[in-house]
Design a protein around this motif. Structure first.
Motif, PDB file in Angstrom:
ATOM      1  N   VAL A  37      26.058  54.574   6.413  1.00 21.51           N
ATOM      2  CA  VAL A  37      25.104  54.105   5.402  1.00 21.51           C
ATOM      3  C   VAL A  37      23.743  53.840   6.022  1.00 21.51           C
ATOM      4  O   VAL A  37      22.708  54.258   5.484  1.00 21.51           O
ATOM      5  CB  VAL A  37      25.644  52.842   4.692  1.00 21.51           C
ATOM      6  N   THR A  41      20.379  55.949   5.050  1.00 19.48           N
ATOM      7  CA  THR A  41      19.291  55.275   4.330  1.00 19.48           C
ATOM      8  C   THR A  41      18.205  54.735   5.238  1.00 19.48           C
ATOM      9  O   THR A  41      17.122  54.386   4.759  1.00 19.48           O
ATOM     10  CB  THR A  41      19.852  54.111   3.502  1.00 19.48           C
ATOM     11  N   LEU A  46      21.183  48.620   1.463  1.00 18.44           N
ATOM     12  CA  LEU A  46      22.359  49.038   0.698  1.00 18.44           C
ATOM     13  C   LEU A  46      23.611  48.311   1.184  1.00 18.44           C
ATOM     14  O   LEU A  46      24.449  47.903   0.374  1.00 18.44           O
ATOM     15  CB  LEU A  46      22.556  50.552   0.792  1.00 18.44           C
ATOM     16  N   ILE A  49      23.575  44.950  -0.364  1.00 19.66           N
ATOM     17  CA  ILE A  49      23.936  44.998  -1.788  1.00 19.66           C
ATOM     18  C   ILE A  49      25.444  45.152  -1.949  1.00 19.66           C
ATOM     19  O   ILE A  49      26.073  44.481  -2.774  1.00 19.66           O
ATOM     20  CB  ILE A  49      23.179  46.149  -2.477  1.00 19.66           C
ATOM     21  N   ILE A  50      26.043  46.061  -1.160  1.00 19.84           N
ATOM     22  CA  ILE A  50      27.492  46.278  -1.241  1.00 19.84           C
ATOM     23  C   ILE A  50      28.242  44.991  -0.892  1.00 19.84           C
ATOM     24  O   ILE A  50      29.178  44.595  -1.591  1.00 19.84           O
ATOM     25  CB  ILE A  50      27.909  47.430  -0.309  1.00 19.84           C
ATOM     26  N   THR A 102      26.502  57.977  -1.926  1.00 21.77           N
ATOM     27  CA  THR A 102      25.947  57.215  -3.031  1.00 21.77           C
ATOM     28  C   THR A 102      26.641  55.863  -3.132  1.00 21.77           C
ATOM     29  O   THR A 102      27.719  55.647  -2.561  1.00 21.77           O
ATOM     30  CB  THR A 102      26.102  57.980  -4.359  1.00 21.77           C
ATOM     31  N   ALA A 103      26.052  54.976  -3.889  1.00 17.49           N
ATOM     32  CA  ALA A 103      26.549  53.604  -3.944  1.00 17.49           C
ATOM     33  C   ALA A 103      27.822  53.463  -4.773  1.00 17.49           C
ATOM     34  O   ALA A 103      28.678  52.622  -4.461  1.00 17.49           O
ATOM     35  CB  ALA A 103      25.456  52.683  -4.508  1.00 17.49           C
ATOM     36  N   LEU A 106      31.387  53.554  -3.106  1.00 15.61           N
ATOM     37  CA  LEU A 106      31.486  52.496  -2.111  1.00 15.61           C
ATOM     38  C   LEU A 106      31.593  51.126  -2.774  1.00 15.61           C
ATOM     39  O   LEU A 106      32.359  50.264  -2.341  1.00 15.61           O
ATOM     40  CB  LEU A 106      30.280  52.540  -1.173  1.00 15.61           C
ATOM     41  N   ILE A 107      30.831  50.911  -3.837  1.00 17.15           N
ATOM     42  CA  ILE A 107      30.901  49.643  -4.570  1.00 17.15           C
ATOM     43  C   ILE A 107      32.256  49.503  -5.259  1.00 17.15           C
ATOM     44  O   ILE A 107      32.870  48.428  -5.246  1.00 17.15           O
ATOM     45  CB  ILE A 107      29.747  49.552  -5.584  1.00 17.15           C
TER      46      ILE A 107
END
Length: 401
Positions: A37, A41, A46, A49-50, A102-103, A106-107
């Motif tokens: 990640v 990025t 990120l 955020i995760i 992408t998020a 993973l989220i």
């Protein structure tokens, strides 16, 4: 119906090995997640955020897990949680596109894993006093934590090797994590455990929660342990955000250097575990303060002196202090809490640990992008100030009883 209790023994190998195996796979996955990640990025936002979203899930899970653990069969709670983690890793592995991270997947996986963690960890810890004798409890906790720290050493070494050989992408790390959860699922399933029936099963959810909170509040030693646990774990998560950022921006983006930082963190944890394995005295609160003051001071030093060798040494010191505190906190909690309240007590403890992690991870993700290595000064300062405030609070709470 008469109460049926499991016969405690001095050791239980499935209960010891299952957390080690699942932690090995999870630590390997987190190693890959952090590296891929940040590489994709070029920042830690990120990741913050995760982790923040995962913290929100843990918050609500911790709010309810204590009631569930004290009312249902603790073994089947752990088994169900491990199975959920297996299915989550497999599903998200095939959803994820390793070439364009992408998020969303993973989220989603973070949510599933943290739901499982919110219920499995308190249930497993609550099983220990039922399966392990009082005299063997601190030794079991110390050996268990030492094995987990060993997993944290093996994971970055193996992860660094796999990255260097270009054998696995992020999907491969996910599949390895699924395999580790499958093995721990089988180990938990093999444990011979009979759930006791007691007073907690007579209460509804609301009454059970209120009873548990009142029980804890009346015991200053438990309140202090909860507060210290919340503080150190929020800052531990922040330290883990700084490490990959420092390697990427200060130390040539060398994945092996990131591996060594995590390895030294785990080596320190193993030394802390060995220290308490050989310590036959009851855990003391003053020892926790001494260790955490040392941890905060070391972090400030690393933040003021941006040198990789200093960061390696401080990583080991922080791991040593963190592990020592964690083992004592678990043993203190198990010793001070009646069996029928263990699930709720651990639920409250993990709630305190997770409640501020969403805000902390989110803030420190952006603070790291702004202050870089100096973020460690902020983290160390927050730890020292927090320790002083908690000690004053504990003294006043004790005096008012």
């Amino acid at each position: 119906m008469p109460t049926v209790k499991s016969t405690p023994k001095s050791f239980n190998y499935p209960l010891l090995l299952a957390p080690f195996i699942s932690r090995l796979g999870d630590a390997l996955y987190l190693f890959g997640l952090n590296w891929f990640v940040v590489k994709a990025t070029d920042n830690a936002s990120l990741l913050g955020i995760i982790q923040a979203i995962g913290g929100v899930v843990l918050f609500f899970g911790d709010l309810l897990c204590g009631v569930v653990v004290d009312n249902l069969n603790r073994k089947w709670i752990v088994v169900s949680a491990e199975l959920l983690s297996v299915l989550g890793c497999l599903g998200c592995a095939f959803w994820l596109n390793p070439q364009q991270i992408t998020a969303a997947p993973l989220i989603t996986l973070t949510i599933l894993l943290d739901i499982g963690l919110a219920f499995s960890l308190p249930a497993a810890k609550a099983m220990i006093p039922e399966l392990i004798t009082l005299s063997g409890r601190q030794r079991f906790n110390a050996v268990s934590n030492t094995l987990i720290d060993l997993a944290d050493i093996c994971a970055p070494l193996l992860g660094g090797l796999l990255l260097a050989l270009h054998w696995l992408d992020l999907r491969g790390f996910l599949l390895l994590n699924a395999g580790s959860f499958l093995l721990s699922f089988a180990l938990y399933l093999s444990i011979r455990y009979q759930a006791p029936t007691g007073e907690a099963s007579q209460f509804g959810v609301r009454a059970s929660l209120i009873t548990g909170w009142l029980y804890v509040w009346q015991r200053p030693g438990l309140v202090e342990t909860i507060a210290l646990g919340g503080l150190i774990n929020v800052l531990f998560a922040a330290v883990r955000l700084v490490f990959p950022y420092d390697v990427q921006h200060l130390y040539d983006g060398d994945s092996s250097r990131y591996s060594y930082l995590l390895m030294m963190l785990a080596v320190g944890g193993i030394l802390g575990g060995l220290r308490l394995t050989l310590d036959h005295q009851d855990p003391q609160r003053s020892q926790n303060y001494r260790d955490l003051v040392l941890a905060g001071s070391a972090l400030i030093l690393a933040g003021l002196w941006p040198n990789y060798w200093v960061l390696l040494a401080v990583s080991a010191v922080f791991g040593f202090c963190y592990s020592s505190f964690e083992i004592r906190a678990i043993t203190i909690t198990q010793n001070l809490t009646a069996p029928e309240f263990l699930g709720r007590m651990f639920g409250i403890l993990f709630l305190a640990i997770d409640a501020f992690q969403p805000v902390g991870s989110f803030i420190f993700g952006f603070v790291t992008d702004w202050l870089a290595n100096r973020t460690l000064v902020i983290i160390g300062g927050c730890l020292l100030i927090g320790l002083w405030l908690i000690n004053v609070w504990h003294q006043r709470l004790t005096a008012s009883r």
